[in-house]
Design a protein around this motif. Structure first.
Motif, PDB file in Angstrom:
ATOM      1  N   VAL A  74       0.848  -1.193   0.000  1.00 48.57           N
ATOM      2  CA  VAL A  74       0.000   0.000   0.000  1.00 48.57           C
ATOM      3  C   VAL A  74       0.888   1.249   0.000  1.00 48.57           C
ATOM      4  CG1 VAL A  74      -1.804   1.286   1.209  1.00 48.57           C
ATOM      5  CG2 VAL A  74      -1.810  -1.227   1.259  1.00 48.57           C
ATOM      6  N   LYS A  75       0.504   2.250  -0.796  1.00 47.57           N
ATOM      7  CA  LYS A  75       1.185   3.538  -0.804  1.00 47.57           C
ATOM      8  C   LYS A  75       0.380   4.550   0.010  1.00 47.57           C
ATOM      9  CE  LYS A  75       3.567   3.013  -5.226  1.00 47.57           C
ATOM     10  NZ  LYS A  75       3.766   3.571  -6.598  1.00 47.57           N
ATOM     11  N   VAL A  76       1.081   5.287   0.869  1.00 43.97           N
ATOM     12  CA  VAL A  76       0.445   6.260   1.761  1.00 43.97           C
ATOM     13  C   VAL A  76       1.137   7.597   1.588  1.00 43.97           C
ATOM     14  CG1 VAL A  76      -0.120   6.818   4.153  1.00 43.97           C
ATOM     15  CG2 VAL A  76      -0.091   4.422   3.404  1.00 43.97           C
ATOM     16  N   ASP A  77       0.346   8.663   1.498  1.00 47.30           N
ATOM     17  CA  ASP A  77       0.904  10.011   1.347  1.00 47.30           C
ATOM     18  C   ASP A  77       0.603  10.828   2.598  1.00 47.30           C
ATOM     19  OD1 ASP A  77       2.289  12.010   0.116  1.00 47.30           O
ATOM     20  OD2 ASP A  77       0.757  12.477  -1.378  1.00 47.30           O
ATOM     21  N   ASN A  78       1.560  11.681   2.976  1.00 50.74           N
ATOM     22  CA  ASN A  78       1.391  12.617   4.092  1.00 50.74           C
ATOM     23  C   ASN A  78       1.538  14.019   3.527  1.00 50.74           C
ATOM     24  OD1 ASN A  78       1.457  14.140   6.423  1.00 50.74           O
ATOM     25  ND2 ASN A  78       3.419  13.343   7.151  1.00 50.74           N
ATOM     26  N   ARG A  79       0.411  14.735   3.373  1.00 46.56           N
ATOM     27  CA  ARG A  79       0.435  16.053   2.774  1.00 46.56           C
ATOM     28  C   ARG A  79       0.688  17.163   3.776  1.00 46.56           C
ATOM     29  NH1 ARG A  79       2.519  15.449  -1.081  1.00 46.56           N
ATOM     30  NH2 ARG A  79       1.898  17.510  -1.812  1.00 46.56           N
ATOM     31  N   GLY A  80       0.808  16.826   5.076  1.00 45.47           N
ATOM     32  CA  GLY A  80       1.239  17.802   6.067  1.00 45.47           C
ATOM     33  C   GLY A  80       2.758  17.936   6.054  1.00 45.47           C
ATOM     34  N   VAL A  81       3.274  18.946   6.722  1.00 45.35           N
ATOM     35  CA  VAL A  81       4.723  19.147   6.766  1.00 45.35           C
ATOM     36  C   VAL A  81       5.407  18.211   7.760  1.00 45.35           C
ATOM     37  CG1 VAL A  81       6.541  20.802   7.341  1.00 45.35           C
ATOM     38  CG2 VAL A  81       4.601  21.521   5.933  1.00 45.35           C
ATOM     39  N   PRO A  82       4.875  18.037   8.990  1.00 46.43           N
ATOM     40  CA  PRO A  82       5.591  17.170   9.946  1.00 46.43           C
ATOM     41  C   PRO A  82       5.612  15.714   9.491  1.00 46.43           C
ATOM     42  CG  PRO A  82       3.907  18.526  11.043  1.00 46.43           C
ATOM     43  CD  PRO A  82       3.649  18.616   9.570  1.00 46.43           C
ATOM     44  N   ASN A  83       6.716  15.043   9.781  1.00 49.28           N
ATOM     45  CA  ASN A  83       6.768  13.609   9.565  1.00 49.28           C
ATOM     46  C   ASN A  83       5.799  12.927  10.521  1.00 49.28           C
ATOM     47  OD1 ASN A  83       8.801  14.138   7.747  1.00 49.28           O
ATOM     48  ND2 ASN A  83      10.453  13.594   9.158  1.00 49.28           N
ATOM     49  N   ALA A  84       5.368  11.729  10.173  1.00 48.74           N
ATOM     50  CA  ALA A  84       4.403  11.006  11.006  1.00 48.74           C
ATOM     51  C   ALA A  84       4.809   9.536  11.076  1.00 48.74           C
ATOM     52  CB  ALA A  84       2.996  11.139  10.431  1.00 48.74           C
ATOM     53  N   TYR A  85       4.464   8.911  12.199  1.00 47.26           N
ATOM     54  CA  TYR A  85       4.639   7.466  12.338  1.00 47.26           C
ATOM     55  C   TYR A  85       3.280   6.841  12.062  1.00 47.26           C
ATOM     56  CZ  TYR A  85       6.527   3.068  14.042  1.00 47.26           C
ATOM     57  OH  TYR A  85       6.966   1.766  14.132  1.00 47.26           O
ATOM     58  N   VAL A  86       3.187   6.124  10.960  1.00 50.77           N
ATOM     59  CA  VAL A  86       1.893   5.708  10.423  1.00 50.77           C
ATOM     60  C   VAL A  86       1.665   4.220  10.651  1.00 50.77           C
ATOM     61  CG1 VAL A  86       0.515   5.491   8.314  1.00 50.77           C
ATOM     62  CG2 VAL A  86       1.905   7.539   8.700  1.00 50.77           C
ATOM     63  N   LYS A  87       0.457   3.906  11.118  1.00 54.25           N
ATOM     64  CA  LYS A  87       0.028   2.515  11.254  1.00 54.25           C
ATOM     65  C   LYS A  87      -0.909   2.183  10.110  1.00 54.25           C
ATOM     66  CE  LYS A  87      -1.550  -1.037  14.439  1.00 54.25           C
ATOM     67  NZ  LYS A  87      -1.785  -1.384  15.860  1.00 54.25           N
ATOM     68  N   LEU A  88      -0.577   1.131   9.393  1.00 55.57           N
ATOM     69  CA  LEU A  88      -1.392   0.636   8.284  1.00 55.57           C
ATOM     70  C   LEU A  88      -2.068  -0.655   8.702  1.00 55.57           C
ATOM     71  CD1 LEU A  88      -2.234   0.432   5.222  1.00 55.57           C
ATOM     72  CD2 LEU A  88      -0.070  -0.788   4.878  1.00 55.57           C
ATOM     73  N   ARG A  89      -3.387  -0.723   8.512  1.00 47.90           N
ATOM     74  CA  ARG A  89      -4.142  -1.942   8.788  1.00 47.90           C
ATOM     75  C   ARG A  89      -4.813  -2.407   7.501  1.00 47.90           C
ATOM     76  NH1 ARG A  89      -5.189   1.540  13.129  1.00 47.90           N
ATOM     77  NH2 ARG A  89      -4.669   0.729  15.205  1.00 47.90           N
ATOM     78  N   ILE A  90      -4.780  -3.713   7.264  1.00 46.22           N
ATOM     79  CA  ILE A  90      -5.429  -4.313   6.111  1.00 46.22           C
ATOM     80  C   ILE A  90      -6.560  -5.211   6.612  1.00 46.22           C
ATOM     81  CG2 ILE A  90      -5.153  -5.708   4.029  1.00 46.22           C
ATOM     82  CD1 ILE A  90      -3.540  -3.183   3.915  1.00 46.22           C
ATOM     83  N   TYR A  91      -7.743  -5.043   6.047  1.00 41.06           N
ATOM     84  CA  TYR A  91      -8.921  -5.823   6.420  1.00 41.06           C
ATOM     85  C   TYR A  91      -9.454  -6.553   5.185  1.00 41.06           C
ATOM     86  CZ  TYR A  91      -9.178  -2.523  10.390  1.00 41.06           C
ATOM     87  OH  TYR A  91      -8.904  -1.746  11.493  1.00 41.06           O
TER      88      TYR A  91
END
Length: 317
Positions: A74-91
């Motif tokens: 999965v590709k995820v984009d962060n359009r905010g400026v701060p970096n983020a620690y992202v959790k991806l869940r697949i259902y």
């Protein structure tokens, strides 16, 4: 495919802003949701940011072989400026136009840079095997993202890929399905929210531009389906009245409590598809009511291939 956002549809870039993109320029802005607003139309039930491939074999996009492992990325984009620690869940979910109870199968977490010049961040592939004893021949994969620090505007809470930028959908169906003659598919219309609501569910031929785009990923020749070749009705109505599959009604209206779902039946008939041909029917669920009239809340696609069963089962190792 570019879709320019409205100039007054601003994002607060001082916080993370996550989106699973459906098209080039998709920032999950209010003007870009629900996805039915987008022109030219996107295929909301086959998100290109979700990539699914057989681990040891190849099938057309959107199809799979039961009891064989799938590699899901999965590709995820962060359009905010701060970096983020992202959790991806697949259902996974039963085929549905509204997801009331998806089942978690995979999860992963990793940093996603803000406003990366390299574009969306690709999560490493994860492997999952859809076992035929518990997974239907036609089902939906759903991807969901959340992050730390939290977003200032997390968007709606419902698991509705049509309107929620944190969710995306990818339909899968068994590669051994045959598009010849008549077929019947049972799916669920569901209310993903907490409050009761009325919904219209409509079956329609996939629009020509979307059918042509799908042809490039399906690697087959598109054949347009005619309206008299498909019909839609409630499963309970069919059992109670002995309704013939030759009825050509293509729309139903449902009253659903929060989290409730109802079974519907999509039937096709008189399909004549040759080898390496396909056609597609799309089912769209929209809200009914003065405040939400016409808002798309979910969609589902049924893609029918014309090659013979034994040809579908061939694998490339």
């Amino acid at each position: 495919m570019d879709h320019d956002p409205a100039p007054d549809d601003a994002i607060d870039t001082s916080h993370p802003w996550l989106v699973i993109p459906y098209f080039t320029g998709d920032e999950g802005r209010a003007s870009q949701r629900p996805l039915s607003k987008i022109t030219p139309p996107v295929i909301s039930w086959l998100c290109p940011s979700i990539h699914v491939q057989g681990l040891h074999y190849a099938t057309p996009a959107g199809t799979y072989l039961p009891d064989e492992p799938l590699e899901i990325s999965v590709k995820v984009d962060n359009r905010g400026v701060p970096n983020a620690y992202v959790k991806l869940r697949i259902y996974w979910s039963d085929p549905a136009t509204g997801f009331a109870n998806p089942q978690l199968i995979l999860s992963d977490s990793q940093p996603v840079a803000g406003r990366s010049v390299l574009g969306p961040t690709a999560f490493p592939p994860m492997v999952w095997t859809p076992e035929h004893v518990s997974i239907p021949a036609h089902f939906c994969l759903l991807a969901h993202v959340s992050c730390t620090p939290q977003e200032l505007d997390p968007g709606p809470s419902a698991s509705a890929p049509m309107s929620n930028r944190h969710w995306a959908q990818y339909n899968l169906q068994s590669a051994v399905l045959n598009g010849a003659g008549s077929n019947t598919f049972v799916f669920w219309a569901g209310n993903p929210g907490l409050e009761a609501g009325a919904y219209t569910v409509t079956a329609q031929a996939l629009a020509e531009p979307a059918l042509q785009r799908l042809a490039r990923t399906a690697r087959a020749e598109p054949v347009a389906v005619r309206s008299q070749q498909f019909a839609l009705h409630r499963a309970l109505d069919a059992r109670a009245s002995g309704r013939s599959s030759k009825s050509h009604e293509a729309s139903v209206v449902l009253e659903l409590r929060g989290g409730e779902r109802q079974a519907l039946v999509l039937s096709t008939q008189d399909l004549q598809l040759g080898p390496q041909q396909f056609t597609a029917v799309e089912v769209l669920q929209t809200r009914v009511g003065q405040e939400h009239e016409g808002d798309a809340t979910g969609s589902l696609g049924v893609v029918l291939f014309g090659y013979a069963e034994q040809g579908c089962q061939k694998r490339r190792r």
